[in-house]
Design a protein around this motif. Structure first.
Motif, short mmCIF file in Angstrom:
data_model
loop_
_atom_site.label_atom_id
_atom_site.label_comp_id
_atom_site.label_asym_id
_atom_site.label_seq_id
_atom_site.Cartn_x
_atom_site.Cartn_y
_atom_site.Cartn_z
N LEU A 18 -11.14 6.58 31.66
CA LEU A 18 -11.30 7.88 32.32
C LEU A 18 -10.91 9.02 31.38
N SER A 23 -14.35 12.68 33.00
CA SER A 23 -14.53 12.48 34.44
C SER A 23 -15.60 11.41 34.64
N ASP A 24 -15.64 10.87 35.84
CA ASP A 24 -16.62 9.83 36.14
C ASP A 24 -16.77 9.71 37.65
N ALA A 64 -5.27 11.20 38.49
CA ALA A 64 -6.64 11.71 38.42
C ALA A 64 -6.79 12.76 39.51
N SER A 67 -12.92 15.66 41.74
CA SER A 67 -13.63 16.81 41.21
C SER A 67 -14.96 17.06 41.93
N ASP A 99 -16.43 12.06 42.59
CA ASP A 99 -16.16 12.15 41.16
C ASP A 99 -14.67 12.42 40.97
N VAL A 100 -14.13 11.84 39.92
CA VAL A 100 -12.73 12.11 39.58
C VAL A 100 -12.64 12.50 38.12
N GLU A 101 -11.64 13.32 37.82
CA GLU A 101 -11.42 13.70 36.42
C GLU A 101 -10.02 13.32 35.98
#
Length: 149
Positions: A18, A23-24, A64, A67, A99-101
């Motif tokens: 990550l 982000s993913d 995390a 996002s 989504d998380v960053e």
DNA sequence: GCCAACGTTGGC
DNA sequence: GCCAACGTTGGC
């Protein structure tokens, strides 16, 4: 503002992955309770503890941030994806993701075994017997306590 | 690799 | 709608 715990197997997707990507999307969740959290409750800005499961040792390794709010998980209708579900389609998506960053990697992993020792955390979902849910709610008190360890 | 706990599926 | 069988999770 809500707080969460996200489980991931580091051999599949680790905090370093990550961090590298920035982000993913949090794809591949195939559990209804976890899906409902992503679809209905997770909001951009929410913070999540990043948990390494099936690791040696398992534990919390960083933070995390959500996002992007929940949207259909396209891997569910990709027949070449390991997360393919024939009952899901773009017209009628069954599974969702957010989504998380990357926010932070802790200087050390906080092992599950250590977490079990704190009275302040005795009600944490993670520490309940048989708790397998891959996305869990965390209280602000629990989040603050853990990030100060 | 084992296995307990949990979730899902599908016959009835 | 019950529940047995099966599959998955995840700590150890």
């Amino acid at each position: 503002m809500r707080y969460w715990l996200l489980k991931s197997e580091p051999s599949t997707f680790s905090i370093d992955d990550l961090k590298q990507k920035g982000s993913d999307h949090w794809d591949g969740v195939r559990n209804y309770q976890a899906r409902n959290f992503m679809r209905d409750e997770m909001t951009p800005g929410d913070l999540a503890l990043f948990y390494h499961s099936n690791a040696n040792p398992p534990g919390i390794i960083g933070i995390a941030k959500v996002s992007k709010k929940g949207y259909p998980d396209h891997t569910s209708w990709d027949p070449y994806s390991p997360y393919f579900d024939p009952k899901s389609s773009p017209e009628n998506p069954r599974w969702f993701m957010v989504d998380v960053e990357f926010v932070e990697k802790f200087p050390r992993l906080i092992p599950l075994e250590e977490l079990k020792g704190f009275k302040e955390l005795e009600n944490m979902t993670l520490l309940q017997k048989g708790s397998r849910l891959s996305i869990q709610k965390v209280t602000k008190q629990e989040f603050d306590f853990i990030t100060k360890l």
